[in-house]
Design a protein around this motif. Structure first.
Motif, PDB file in Angstrom:
ATOM      1  N   ASP A  94      33.347  14.633 -17.293  1.00  0.00           N
ATOM      2  CA  ASP A  94      32.937  13.865 -16.121  1.00  0.00           C
ATOM      3  C   ASP A  94      31.748  12.964 -16.440  1.00  0.00           C
ATOM      4  O   ASP A  94      31.695  11.800 -16.026  1.00  0.00           O
ATOM      5  CB  ASP A  94      32.576  14.808 -14.974  1.00  0.00           C
ATOM      6  CG  ASP A  94      33.761  15.611 -14.473  1.00  0.00           C
ATOM      7  OD1 ASP A  94      34.909  15.206 -14.751  1.00  0.00           O
ATOM      8  OD2 ASP A  94      33.534  16.644 -13.812  1.00  0.00           O
ATOM      9  N   SER A  95      30.799  13.501 -17.201  1.00  0.00           N
ATOM     10  CA  SER A  95      29.608  12.741 -17.557  1.00  0.00           C
ATOM     11  C   SER A  95      29.951  11.567 -18.468  1.00  0.00           C
ATOM     12  O   SER A  95      29.548  10.420 -18.218  1.00  0.00           O
ATOM     13  CB  SER A  95      28.599  13.665 -18.244  1.00  0.00           C
ATOM     14  OG  SER A  95      27.502  12.955 -18.748  1.00  0.00           O
ATOM     15  N   GLU A  96      30.718  11.821 -19.524  1.00  0.00           N
ATOM     16  CA  GLU A  96      31.049  10.758 -20.471  1.00  0.00           C
ATOM     17  C   GLU A  96      31.903   9.671 -19.827  1.00  0.00           C
ATOM     18  O   GLU A  96      31.716   8.480 -20.108  1.00  0.00           O
ATOM     19  CB  GLU A  96      31.771  11.339 -21.693  1.00  0.00           C
ATOM     20  CG  GLU A  96      30.875  12.169 -22.596  1.00  0.00           C
ATOM     21  CD  GLU A  96      31.512  12.440 -23.941  1.00  0.00           C
ATOM     22  OE1 GLU A  96      31.996  11.488 -24.588  1.00  0.00           O
ATOM     23  OE2 GLU A  96      31.550  13.615 -24.349  1.00  0.00           O
ATOM     24  N   PHE A  97      32.817  10.063 -18.977  1.00  0.00           N
ATOM     25  CA  PHE A  97      33.658   9.078 -18.292  1.00  0.00           C
ATOM     26  C   PHE A  97      32.808   8.144 -17.440  1.00  0.00           C
ATOM     27  O   PHE A  97      33.037   6.929 -17.403  1.00  0.00           O
ATOM     28  CB  PHE A  97      34.707   9.784 -17.426  1.00  0.00           C
ATOM     29  CG  PHE A  97      35.598   8.846 -16.669  1.00  0.00           C
ATOM     30  CD1 PHE A  97      36.600   8.144 -17.316  1.00  0.00           C
ATOM     31  CD2 PHE A  97      35.425   8.638 -15.310  1.00  0.00           C
ATOM     32  CE1 PHE A  97      37.424   7.264 -16.625  1.00  0.00           C
ATOM     33  CE2 PHE A  97      36.232   7.760 -14.603  1.00  0.00           C
ATOM     34  CZ  PHE A  97      37.240   7.075 -15.264  1.00  0.00           C
TER      35      PHE A  97
ATOM     36  N   CYS B  47      22.799   7.355 -33.417  1.00  0.00           N
ATOM     37  CA  CYS B  47      23.197   8.743 -33.260  1.00  0.00           C
ATOM     38  C   CYS B  47      23.052   9.127 -31.793  1.00  0.00           C
ATOM     39  O   CYS B  47      22.014   8.848 -31.175  1.00  0.00           O
ATOM     40  CB  CYS B  47      22.308   9.661 -34.083  1.00  0.00           C
ATOM     41  SG  CYS B  47      22.319   9.355 -35.847  1.00  0.00           S
ATOM     42  N   TYR B  48      24.066   9.767 -31.233  1.00  0.00           N
ATOM     43  CA  TYR B  48      23.926  10.358 -29.915  1.00  0.00           C
ATOM     44  C   TYR B  48      23.350  11.759 -30.111  1.00  0.00           C
ATOM     45  O   TYR B  48      23.981  12.616 -30.738  1.00  0.00           O
ATOM     46  CB  TYR B  48      25.262  10.415 -29.173  1.00  0.00           C
ATOM     47  CG  TYR B  48      25.141  11.149 -27.862  1.00  0.00           C
ATOM     48  CD1 TYR B  48      24.522  10.540 -26.775  1.00  0.00           C
ATOM     49  CD2 TYR B  48      25.592  12.452 -27.727  1.00  0.00           C
ATOM     50  CE1 TYR B  48      24.363  11.217 -25.576  1.00  0.00           C
ATOM     51  CE2 TYR B  48      25.447  13.137 -26.535  1.00  0.00           C
ATOM     52  CZ  TYR B  48      24.826  12.517 -25.465  1.00  0.00           C
ATOM     53  OH  TYR B  48      24.656  13.199 -24.286  1.00  0.00           O
ATOM     54  N   CYS B  49      22.151  11.968 -29.579  1.00  0.00           N
ATOM     55  CA  CYS B  49      21.433  13.229 -29.791  1.00  0.00           C
ATOM     56  C   CYS B  49      21.278  14.024 -28.497  1.00  0.00           C
ATOM     57  O   CYS B  49      20.517  14.995 -28.461  1.00  0.00           O
ATOM     58  CB  CYS B  49      20.042  12.955 -30.372  1.00  0.00           C
ATOM     59  SG  CYS B  49      19.996  11.823 -31.778  1.00  0.00           S
ATOM     60  N   GLY B  50      21.983  13.642 -27.448  1.00  0.00           N
ATOM     61  CA  GLY B  50      21.814  14.291 -26.155  1.00  0.00           C
ATOM     62  C   GLY B  50      22.194  15.749 -26.143  1.00  0.00           C
ATOM     63  O   GLY B  50      21.749  16.500 -25.261  1.00  0.00           O
TER      64      GLY B  50
ATOM     65  N   HIS C 219      22.838   2.779 -25.124  1.00  0.00           N
ATOM     66  CA  HIS C 219      23.558   3.869 -24.463  1.00  0.00           C
ATOM     67  C   HIS C 219      22.961   5.226 -24.829  1.00  0.00           C
ATOM     68  O   HIS C 219      22.776   6.098 -23.968  1.00  0.00           O
ATOM     69  CB  HIS C 219      25.033   3.827 -24.871  1.00  0.00           C
ATOM     70  CG  HIS C 219      25.784   5.093 -24.575  1.00  0.00           C
ATOM     71  ND1 HIS C 219      26.015   5.538 -23.293  1.00  0.00           N
ATOM     72  CD2 HIS C 219      26.332   6.031 -25.397  1.00  0.00           C
ATOM     73  CE1 HIS C 219      26.697   6.684 -23.336  1.00  0.00           C
ATOM     74  NE2 HIS C 219      26.891   7.003 -24.602  1.00  0.00           N
ATOM     75  N   CYS C 220      22.649   5.421 -26.107  1.00  0.00           N
ATOM     76  CA  CYS C 220      22.209   6.729 -26.587  1.00  0.00           C
ATOM     77  C   CYS C 220      20.763   7.049 -26.247  1.00  0.00           C
ATOM     78  O   CYS C 220      20.421   8.222 -26.013  1.00  0.00           O
ATOM     79  CB  CYS C 220      22.378   6.812 -28.104  1.00  0.00           C
ATOM     80  SG  CYS C 220      24.091   6.821 -28.680  1.00  0.00           S
TER      81      CYS C 220
ATOM     82  N   PHE D 273      23.636   2.351 -16.762  1.00  0.00           N
ATOM     83  CA  PHE D 273      23.618   2.610 -18.196  1.00  0.00           C
ATOM     84  C   PHE D 273      24.202   1.410 -18.938  1.00  0.00           C
ATOM     85  O   PHE D 273      25.142   0.766 -18.471  1.00  0.00           O
ATOM     86  CB  PHE D 273      24.457   3.841 -18.532  1.00  0.00           C
ATOM     87  CG  PHE D 273      23.859   5.139 -18.066  1.00  0.00           C
ATOM     88  CD1 PHE D 273      22.646   5.573 -18.565  1.00  0.00           C
ATOM     89  CD2 PHE D 273      24.502   5.919 -17.122  1.00  0.00           C
ATOM     90  CE1 PHE D 273      22.092   6.766 -18.138  1.00  0.00           C
ATOM     91  CE2 PHE D 273      23.953   7.114 -16.691  1.00  0.00           C
ATOM     92  CZ  PHE D 273      22.750   7.539 -17.197  1.00  0.00           C
ATOM     93  N   ALA D 274      23.658   1.148 -20.118  1.00  0.00           N
ATOM     94  CA  ALA D 274      24.096  -0.018 -20.903  1.00  0.00           C
ATOM     95  C   ALA D 274      25.586   0.030 -21.176  1.00  0.00           C
ATOM     96  O   ALA D 274      26.267  -1.003 -21.193  1.00  0.00           O
ATOM     97  CB  ALA D 274      23.314  -0.063 -22.214  1.00  0.00           C
ATOM     98  N   SER D 275      26.137   1.217 -21.381  1.00  0.00           N
ATOM     99  CA  SER D 275      27.536   1.344 -21.775  1.00  0.00           C
ATOM    100  C   SER D 275      28.512   1.049 -20.651  1.00  0.00           C
ATOM    101  O   SER D 275      29.683   0.769 -20.910  1.00  0.00           O
ATOM    102  CB  SER D 275      27.787   2.749 -22.314  1.00  0.00           C
ATOM    103  OG  SER D 275      27.269   3.717 -21.419  1.00  0.00           O
TER     104      SER D 275
END
Length: 316
Positions: A115-118, A190-193, A280-281, A5-7
């Motif tokens: 866990d996912s965001e980390f 915008c994060y739309c996940g 990232h988004c 992932f880019a982030s």
């Protein structure tokens, strides 16, 4: 080796700004990283969105202490995402406030989201080892709650689904200023996940109906003046619709997630590729738009494993 992932590789420190957007109202911003709002009342302070860790919350507290020594009695969390809530214990607040829906989402998916965001964005979790656990509110509400910081009134409201199903805003009537969380962004993707594409534009119009003098958005610079406020509302609506429309055409026509990704890139790259956290988004946005177009109303829970599976499908 599979592309990450880019982030994951985004480790550069961001410049922090602390901007007064109304009398004793402040926006803590950091070049597209999560923003925090500050409302100073006669007797106490309310912080809006806590940052992801106690270390990052400490940076907010340092800025607050440059303008007031009043106690931080309230932490209001606009939604349940880990990068917004896990630093809440640093403030020592008497009350931690969420919508009832956001609290339900912590119970349903809070650990999975953490866990996912980390895994996706490690820089936003500096000092993660100090996080005591999931953040639970001490006070919840459904549609509206009014608090008084001394004489200063703060209206907390659910105006509709957008970035999540449980987003709330903080409106300060005496200054005509609103803290919107990630319902509104400014030159940040915008994060739309976990979003609701069909509802989001209506929620933006509900915000517009306040005819605000300033907004502290979820990401990006503080927005002072009607021109900037309306430009940000327009831009956020354009981002959401520009993402959803091409994906929906592909999904409803029987196309694959990869084809939907290609269609979204063709529509969005020319307009938004320079925005903070765009890369990232985008995969999460496409996956959620694809699901919503096929009638999945409530966003599926993101887990570290689902992240990897989705990313592999898009790369394939």
């Amino acid at each position: 080796m599979a592309k990450q992932f880019a982030s994951v590789g985004d480790m550069a420190e961001k410049k922090i700004s602390f901007t007064e957007i109304g009398r004793d109202l402040w926006a803590f911003t950091a070049e597209g990283d999560p923003n925090t709002g500050v409302i100073i009342g006669d007797e106490s302070v309310m912080v809006i969105d806590a940052q992801a860790t106690l270390r990052l919350a400490g940076k907010v507290i340092e800025k607050v202490r440059t303008v007031t020594d009043k106690p931080i009695n309230y932490v209001m969390l606009t939604h349940y995402h880990a990068v917004r809530v896990l630093g809440a214990s640093a403030y020592g607040a008497q009350q931690t406030i969420m919508s009832e829906k956001a609290r339900a989402m912590v119970a349903e998916r809070g650990q999975e989201d953490w866990d996912s965001e980390f895994g996706r964005f490690p820089r936003l979790f500096q000092g993660h080892e100090s996080i005591p656990g999931l953040t639970w509110p001490t006070l919840t509400f459904n549609d509206r709650l009014t608090l008084y910081l001394g004489k200063r009134r703060v209206d907390l409201e659910f105006l509709g689904r957008a970035h999540t199903a449980g987003d709330i805003v903080a409106f300060v009537p005496d200054a005509n200023v609103m803290f919107t969380g990630d319902i509104v962004e400014y030159h940040s993707a915008c994060y739309c996940g976990d979003g609701h594409f069909a509802d989001w534009p209506r929620t933006l119009e509900a915000i517009r109906s306040f005819d605000l003098d300033a907004i502290a958005p979820g990401r990006g610079d503080a927005l002072v003046g009607a021109e900037k406020v309306n430009a940000a509302l327009d831009n956020t609506a354009d981002f959401v619709s520009s993402t959803y429309r091409p994906v929906a055409r592909v999904a409803q026509g029987g196309g694959s997630l990869k084809e939907a990704w290609d269609a979204a890139r063709a529509a969005c790259d020319p307009k938004f590729a320079s925005y903070a956290i765009y890369e990232h988004c985008l995969p999460f946005n496409v996956a959620r738009a694809y699901d919503e177009a096929l009638g999945i109303d409530m966003p599926r829970i993101w887990t570290a494993e689902r992240d990897r599976q989705m990313w592999a499908e898009l790369q394939g």
